[in-house]
Every structure is written in C-alpha cells, then in structure tokens.
Enzyme design. Structure first.
Site, PDB file in Angstrom:
ATOM      1  N   VAL A 132      45.364  44.894  35.425  1.00 39.88           N
ATOM      2  CA  VAL A 132      46.706  45.181  34.911  1.00 39.88           C
ATOM      3  C   VAL A 132      47.676  45.191  36.085  1.00 39.88           C
ATOM      4  O   VAL A 132      47.447  45.870  37.095  1.00 39.88           O
ATOM      5  CB  VAL A 132      46.744  46.528  34.150  1.00 39.88           C
ATOM      6  CG1 VAL A 132      48.182  46.864  33.752  1.00 39.88           C
ATOM      7  CG2 VAL A 132      45.872  46.467  32.905  1.00 39.88           C
ATOM      8  N   ALA A 177      49.097  47.621  40.835  1.00 40.26           N
ATOM      9  CA  ALA A 177      48.155  46.963  39.920  1.00 40.26           C
ATOM     10  C   ALA A 177      46.850  47.756  39.938  1.00 40.26           C
ATOM     11  O   ALA A 177      46.682  48.665  40.758  1.00 40.26           O
ATOM     12  CB  ALA A 177      47.891  45.531  40.370  1.00 40.26           C
ATOM     13  N   LYS A 178      45.962  47.452  39.049  1.00 45.87           N
ATOM     14  CA  LYS A 178      44.622  48.059  39.084  1.00 45.87           C
ATOM     15  C   LYS A 178      43.681  47.183  38.280  1.00 45.87           C
ATOM     16  O   LYS A 178      44.104  46.506  37.337  1.00 45.87           O
ATOM     17  CB  LYS A 178      44.651  49.463  38.461  1.00 45.87           C
ATOM     18  CG  LYS A 178      43.470  50.312  38.841  1.00 45.87           C
ATOM     19  CD  LYS A 178      43.687  50.940  40.204  1.00 45.87           C
ATOM     20  CE  LYS A 178      42.586  51.852  40.625  1.00 45.87           C
ATOM     21  NZ  LYS A 178      42.976  52.569  41.852  1.00 45.87           N
ATOM     22  N   GLY A 179      42.409  47.227  38.646  1.00 47.79           N
ATOM     23  CA  GLY A 179      41.420  46.450  37.889  1.00 47.79           C
ATOM     24  C   GLY A 179      40.192  47.279  37.646  1.00 47.79           C
ATOM     25  O   GLY A 179      39.980  48.313  38.290  1.00 47.79           O
TER      26      GLY A 179
END
Ligand code: NAD
Length: 492
Positions: A132, A177-179
């Site tokens: 995201v 962001a992050k995953g």
C-alpha cells in the site's frame, strides 16, 4: 476441556479462529513432506501452553503452534480506524485545510497480489501479498515489508499512513508505504521463504523502484530477505541499469550495499530519545529499570543500547514467553540466547512469568517493540512506569492512550520514537545513490541530530497547543504535508 472448545478464551479475551478439524485441513493444505494424514501430535504447545487441545499434526521441522496461538494474532481493534481518528484529532486542534486532510485520509495506491509458489514437498501454495502506497507528496514511497499471519489490507493501510507521518516529522524526503505477506515464516523452510520473497518481488514488478517505492525490513523480515528482494529486482532491469538500482531496498546486508548502523538504527533512535527525555526531565538513567515487549530487531537493540547508560532490564516478553529478573537481565546475553533458541522462553537466568505480571511489573521505562494494540485500557491500567517509548508501530490503542494520559505516564509516540529505522534507511538510500560509504560514527551522529531535532519539534508543538505528544507529533507531520500541498496545488 473439550478439544474443539471454541469458547475458550486467552488472556486477551480472544477466541480461537478455527475448530480443530478446520485447522487440520488448513494444515494439510500446506502439504508438508513426511506427514501422514491422521498422525497427531500430543504435547504442550509452547505458545499458549495448552496440552492436547487441538491435536494438530506436528511438523517435521519448524515450530508447532496450536489454534489458540493463532487466535492471539487476530486483531481486536482496527488499527486503520485508530490511525484515521488520530488524524481527525490533530485536525480538530489546528483546523488544517479540509481538502488536504481528505487527501491524507486516503491511500494513493493499494496492490494485492496472489501468487503460486511450489513448496519443498512439490505442492503448490497460493500466497497473498500487499503493498500500500499511502502518500508521496514529500518524496518516493517508503516503508517496510512484514511477514505475519495477521497481515491484511487494513493493517497495511494503517502502517503505510504511519510511515507518511514518520517521514514528515523527521524532515526526510520520503513518502509513506508498507507491504506485507500473510504468513508465518516459521511454517516454511529457508528455500520456501526465498522462493516466496522472490515471487512476491516479481509480482510487485515496477510498482516498486529506487526512485518510486523503496522497501525495508519490518516484523519477521531481515537483511537476508532484503538481499533476495534486491537480487530479484535487479534481475528484472536491463544490465546497464543494475548499479543504479541498489537503493530499491534498504536494510540490506553491508556487503550487498547496506549502511553501517542500519541493523540497530530503530533501537538506537529509541535510546537517543530516551536519553533526551531523561535530560529534559532531570532523570538519571543510571540504575533506572526498564521492561521490553518484543525482543526482535527493535526490542533487542533498544535493550542492548540502554545498557550503556547503566540502566537495568528487568522483564521481557516475546511471542515464546515472558521472563523477569529484578536483579537485572543482561540484554547481550539474552540476545545470544534468543539467537540460539528462537525466543526468551526458558532463559535460565530469569524466572518465567505471565502476561499480566509482565504488565504489572514496576519499572521506570517500558519499551513496547512487538505488535500493535498491546497497550489497551486494561493493560495501561496495570502499567507502573514513568515513560512509554513506543518502538512498535501502533502499540497503544485509543483507550490505552486515555489511561496513560490520566495516569500522567509520559509517551514518546511511535511515529517519532521508532523513526530511527527510516532515518538510517534514508542514509543508506543516499549512500547508494552517491556511491558513498559512511562510517558508523557518521551515521550515528547524523541519526542523533535528526531524531532529536524531530523530538524538539514535537515537544514544542505539544507545549504550544497544550496537547498530548501523539497529537503533537501528528500536528508536526500534517503541517509539513499541508505546506507542500498548498505550494504545489492539486493537479489539474
Ligand atoms: P521482529 O520480527 O524482529 O521482532 C518482533 C518481536 O515481537 C519478536 O521478538 C516477537 O517474538 C515479538 N512478538 C510477536 N508477537 C508478539 C506477541 N503477541 N506478544 C509479545 N511479543 C510478540 O520485528 P521488529 O523489526 O523488531 O519490529 C517490531 C516492531 O517495531 C513492529 O511494530 C515494527 O513495525 C516496528 N518497527 C520496526 C522497524 C525496523 O527497523 N525493523 C522500524 C520501525 C518500526
């Protein structure tokens, strides 16, 4: 107690997520080699300490966890909701531009990928991964990658938003962001994990990139996993571009282009801030006591670096167990033990205690460095400390926050407190771009300057608006983003 007793609750009041039968089915879908259907494991689950409860077959390798342990990983409150409510709270104080707040309340891009991986036993497993990208007004999207069974789109949305605030507070030219991958790494062999990581990187394709979206380690990911991501990404670009792409991921091993000091950066940042807090409050850290939840990258380094101040670690909780020694636990010795044994459980130089006793342990400082929503109304009531330094992202829920404020427990909020990781990630990114290599003293010096400057901005904002530090930290971040949007306008 019945084997399939769904009504059994753990200490957090959570119920199991599946019956024995359902869980067994899920388990067999993993297709572990050497397992015969019907074979049952009878013994003590080292995570929830229940015996003979779910009868899940014991894997040949890896760690066995029962259904109740899985239940522990289920979220009680929605972190994303909390994150957005906190934005609203800051908005109420400063009356930011409404349109800009509406932009910031949404994520920019959300990617969900499903991909197949052939496991060691030859069976194919479908996996789900998320990335995201919350906001890139200040620079490329930036954020970690987490491997955990509780990962879902809401969690990743929330964490990506927190990243935007974090980079904004620290004045880093990055967005947020992050995953995440929804899995428990302990369920997979090393080769399987490598295949999963590479396949996920491939699935992300050019949605990531050194000037567009940069990854880093987070829960259950490490420099080795970052090296696999780098290698896979570099294999997808043309040969003459490869050396220009090293900075697609930070937190790499030094040999693969990593920075000095990145491994300890988040813990180091926490300790710099605790030292600053102590100085501001005339508090002597020598002989001060502290407790740590989570003894992975963040928690163990924070604990180890606190030792230099002459402070005493007295209790630690991780996913395997909880330990206490009021005479002091040597964090370096404990780190060696955890490396060999996979967790703090059965550490011989401390006694085992339970979750409640851990939260009730009187200390000067508490460093939560595990997962979100750990400090709730209930556990905050138990805390008997002067300062909570949030190493984890989102460790305190809104009710917990209220209790901490009522009890006048100081708080260094996550988006400030654990920003040391992204600050040194920024240094790594710069070094890769410039083909430079900074020594550890230079990294530490610059980290301390940046994180203490951010602390002072948050402290001054809290004083100016007479608000709690979490709200102040949000005001600092949103003010910076608001200025950028106002200068640039909104396309078209
Ligand atoms: P890690 O995987 O290295 O360690 C996580 C630790 O938490 C482990 O010791 C694990 O046993 C423990 N844990 C997991 N579930 C638990 C539970 N239910 N109860 C108690 N302990 C539990 O992860 P990390 O990189 O140290 O990250 C920890 C936290 O810090 C996360 O919230 C992460 O988002 C945040 N963070 C990490 C970084 C970084 O640079 N790694 C940077 C900023 C923030």
């Amino acid at each position: 107690m019945k084997k399939n007793d769904r009504s059994r609750k753990n200490s957090e009041g959570l119920t199991p997520v599946a019956t024995t039968k359902e869980w067994k089915l899920l388990y067999f879908q993993h297709g572990r080699p050497g397992l015969e259907e019907g074979s049952e494991f009878r013994g003590l689950c080292r995570y929830c300490e229940l015996r003979d409860i779910c009868g899940i077959p014991k894997p040949e390798s890896g760690v066995w966890r029962c259904v109740y342990y899985r239940a522990l990983t289920r979220k009680k409150t929605n972190l994303y909701e909390n994150v957005i409510n906190q934005l609203r709270k800051a908005e109420d104080v400063v009356h930011f531009d409404r349109d800009i707040c509406r932009i910031l309340a949404e994520t920019t891009n959300e990617l969900i990928v499903h991909f197949p991986v052939k496991m060691d036993g030859g069976m194919v497993e479908m996996l789900t991964g998320y990335r995201v990208q919350h906001n890139n007004a200040l620079g490329p999207f930036k954020g970690g990658l987490r491997f955990h069974p509780s990962v879902d789109i809401d969690e990743i949305r929330a964490l990506s938003t927190l990243m935007t605030w974090k980079t904004a507070i620290t004045n880093i030219p990055f967005g947020g962001a992050k995953g995440g991958l929804q899995l428990d790494p302990a369920d997979y062999s090393n080769q399987e994990l490598e295949k999963i990581t590479r396949r996920f990187t491939f699935a992300l394709g050019n949605n990531i990139g050194p000037e567009y979206d940069i990854l880093a380690p987070d829960v259950n990911t490490n420099p080795k996993i970052m090296a696999w991501i780098l290698d896979t990404f570099l294999s997808t670009v043309t040969p003459n571009e490869r050396n220009r792409c090293l900075h697609v991921v930070t937190g790499k091993p030094i040999e693969a282009g990593g920075s000095q000091g990145r491994y300890k950066a988040t813990g180091q940042g926490i300790v710099f801030l605790i030292e600053k807090w102590a100085k501001d409050h005339g508090f002597n850290l020598k002989g001060a006591t502290y407790t740590v939840q989570g003894f992975g990258n963040v928690g163990s380094w924070a604990a180890r670096l606190m030792k230099k101040n002459g402070s005493k670690l007295i209790a630690v909780e991780d996913v395997t167990g909880v330990i206490l020694n009021k005479e002091g636990i040597d964090p370096d010795d404990l780190a060696d033990y955890v490396k060999d044994h996979g967790g703090v459980l059965d550490y011989p130089k401390a006694k085992p205690i339970d979750h409640e006793t851990f939260f009730n342990t009187k200390a000067d400082i508490f460093i939560p460095a595990a997962l979100e929503n750990q400090i709730t109304a209930e556990t905050a009531e138990m805390l008997n400390v002067k300062l909570v330094a949030e190493g984890a992202n989102g460790p305190t829920d809104p009710e917990g926050d209220k209790v901490l404020q009522r009890k006048k427990i100081d708080l260094i909020p996550d988006i400030l407190c654990n920003s040391g990781g992204v600050i040194v990630s920024y240094f790594e990114w710069l070094q890769n771009k410039r083909s430079e290599f900074w020594d550890l003293d230079e990294v530490d010096y610059k980290l301390q300057k940046m994180i203490v400057d951010a602390y002072e901005r948050v402290r001054d904002t809290a004083e100016k608006y007479k608000v709690d530090w979490r709200t102040a930290a949000h005001i600092v971040a949103i003010s910076r983003l608001e200025k950028v949007y106002k200068e640039r306008g909104i396309f078209p």
